[in-house]
Design a protein around this motif. Structure first.
Motif, PDB file in Angstrom:
ATOM      1  N   ALA A 139       4.067  -2.098  -2.948  1.00  0.00           N
ATOM      2  CA  ALA A 139       4.319  -2.532  -1.572  1.00  0.00           C
ATOM      3  C   ALA A 139       4.964  -3.913  -1.539  1.00  0.00           C
ATOM      4  CB  ALA A 139       3.011  -2.537  -0.782  1.00  0.00           C
ATOM      5  N   TYR A 140       4.558  -4.772  -2.471  1.00  0.00           N
ATOM      6  CA  TYR A 140       5.146  -6.113  -2.556  1.00  0.00           C
ATOM      7  C   TYR A 140       6.638  -6.032  -2.865  1.00  0.00           C
ATOM      8  CZ  TYR A 140       6.419 -10.570  -4.692  1.00  0.00           C
ATOM      9  OH  TYR A 140       7.071 -11.734  -5.037  1.00  0.00           O
ATOM     10  N   TYR A 141       6.994  -5.183  -3.831  1.00  0.00           N
ATOM     11  CA  TYR A 141       8.399  -5.064  -4.218  1.00  0.00           C
ATOM     12  C   TYR A 141       9.242  -4.342  -3.171  1.00  0.00           C
ATOM     13  CZ  TYR A 141       7.505  -6.650  -9.026  1.00  0.00           C
ATOM     14  OH  TYR A 141       7.191  -7.402 -10.132  1.00  0.00           O
ATOM     15  N   THR A 142       8.616  -3.489  -2.365  1.00  0.00           N
ATOM     16  CA  THR A 142       9.381  -2.672  -1.420  1.00  0.00           C
ATOM     17  C   THR A 142       9.112  -3.052   0.030  1.00  0.00           C
ATOM     18  OG1 THR A 142       7.652  -0.965  -1.368  1.00  0.00           O
ATOM     19  CG2 THR A 142       9.380  -0.732  -3.039  1.00  0.00           C
ATOM     20  N   LYS A 143       8.617  -4.271   0.249  1.00  0.00           N
ATOM     21  CA  LYS A 143       8.224  -4.671   1.611  1.00  0.00           C
ATOM     22  C   LYS A 143       9.391  -4.656   2.579  1.00  0.00           C
ATOM     23  CE  LYS A 143       8.391  -9.619   0.380  1.00  0.00           C
ATOM     24  NZ  LYS A 143       8.593  -9.428  -1.066  1.00  0.00           N
ATOM     25  N   ASN A 144      10.608  -4.818   2.064  1.00  0.00           N
ATOM     26  CA  ASN A 144      11.778  -4.802   2.937  1.00  0.00           C
ATOM     27  C   ASN A 144      12.431  -3.428   3.037  1.00  0.00           C
ATOM     28  OD1 ASN A 144      11.633  -7.608   3.480  1.00  0.00           O
ATOM     29  ND2 ASN A 144      12.686  -8.060   1.550  1.00  0.00           N
ATOM     30  N   PRO A 147       8.664  -0.631   4.420  1.00  0.00           N
ATOM     31  CA  PRO A 147       7.603  -1.434   5.056  1.00  0.00           C
ATOM     32  C   PRO A 147       6.366  -0.620   5.422  1.00  0.00           C
ATOM     33  CG  PRO A 147       9.437  -1.053   6.560  1.00  0.00           C
ATOM     34  CD  PRO A 147       9.893  -0.583   5.220  1.00  0.00           C
ATOM     35  N   ASN A 150       3.442  -0.864   2.941  1.00  0.00           N
ATOM     36  CA  ASN A 150       2.637  -2.073   3.117  1.00  0.00           C
ATOM     37  C   ASN A 150       1.672  -1.919   4.288  1.00  0.00           C
ATOM     38  OD1 ASN A 150       1.912  -4.613   2.248  1.00  0.00           O
ATOM     39  ND2 ASN A 150       3.395  -5.673   3.527  1.00  0.00           N
ATOM     40  N   GLN A 151       2.134  -1.283   5.348  1.00  0.00           N
ATOM     41  CA  GLN A 151       1.316  -1.102   6.542  1.00  0.00           C
ATOM     42  C   GLN A 151       0.175  -0.127   6.307  1.00  0.00           C
ATOM     43  OE1 GLN A 151       4.211   0.181   9.414  1.00  0.00           O
ATOM     44  NE2 GLN A 151       5.295  -1.768   9.406  1.00  0.00           N
ATOM     45  N   MET A 154      -2.273  -1.851   2.603  1.00  0.00           N
ATOM     46  CA  MET A 154      -3.012  -3.105   2.733  1.00  0.00           C
ATOM     47  C   MET A 154      -4.276  -2.960   3.588  1.00  0.00           C
ATOM     48  SD  MET A 154      -1.504  -4.844   0.606  1.00  0.00           S
ATOM     49  CE  MET A 154      -2.605  -6.240   0.774  1.00  0.00           C
TER      50      MET A 154
END
Length: 201
Positions: A139-144, A147, A150-151, A154
């Motif tokens: 999720a950190y690497y693909t946050k952009n 997204p 990440n939602q 987390m």
């Protein structure tokens, strides 16, 4: 992403590592539930700090395949059933195995270091939290670019950590140790450089 629509045969075919791990945990639980030998097998395999200190190092591995009761294994295997397949697909079989096994092992190592000598535990929770940690790295690497991952992941991790500290009888060290281990493996495996290298093979 985490909604399973496969039938039984498809699930085994598409996710052989997850299926094998679930089967091994269930078999181990059945064995430890048998009269006479069940308690002996459970005792020989559970993580007991002072016995590990005496040289019975295998316990940091075997204890990750043992569970204390039906609801314990039900919760862990349901989590593996639900969250394992996508990570196996993304990371590949060998990388998934290393995330799962080493998260469980280092969760028990953290338990050995932090907890008292008489502390004993069983369960795949460290490995399950390792899966969550690997997802957190992804999720950190693909946050952009993704997204929604990440939602989704987390809040799961936050809720899991809150429950870790609120529920009695939980091996906090194994949960945190597994989560951190999975996250570090994920950072290594899912870095853009490594992803690009996989695709070139």
């Amino acid at each position: 992403m985490f909604i399973r629509t496969e039938n039984f045969r498809q699930y085994i075919k598409f996710y052989p590592v997850v299926s094998t791990l679930i089967a091994l945990n269930i078999i181990a639980y059945i064995i430890t539930s048998l009269p006479f030998i069940g308690n002996m097998v459970l005792y020989l395999g559970m993580s007991v700090n002072w016995l590990i200190a005496e040289g019975e190092w295998w316990r940091v591995i075997t204890s990750t395949f043992l569970h204390g009761d039906f609801f314990h294994i039900l919760f862990n295997m349901f989590s593996l059933f639900l969250f394992g397949p996508e990570l196996e697909r993304i990371a590949g079989k060998l990388r998934f195995i290393t995330i799962y096994l080493f998260s469980g092992i280092f969760g028990n190592v953290a338990t050995f270091i932090i907890e008292s000598p008489d502390y004993a535990s069983v369960g795949a929770s460290g490995s399950i939290y390792g899966i969550f940690g690997a997802y957190a790295a992804l999720a950190y690497y693909t946050k952009n670019t993704i997204p929604q991952l990440n939602q989704i992941i987390m809040p799961i991790i936050v809720i899991g950590l809150i429950m870790t500290f609120l529920q009695p009888g939980i091996n906090i060290s194994a949960h945190i140790g597994g989560l951190i281990t999975g996250f570090l493996f994920g950072l290594a495996y899912f870095s853009p450089k490594n992803i690009l290298r996989w695709r070139r093979k």
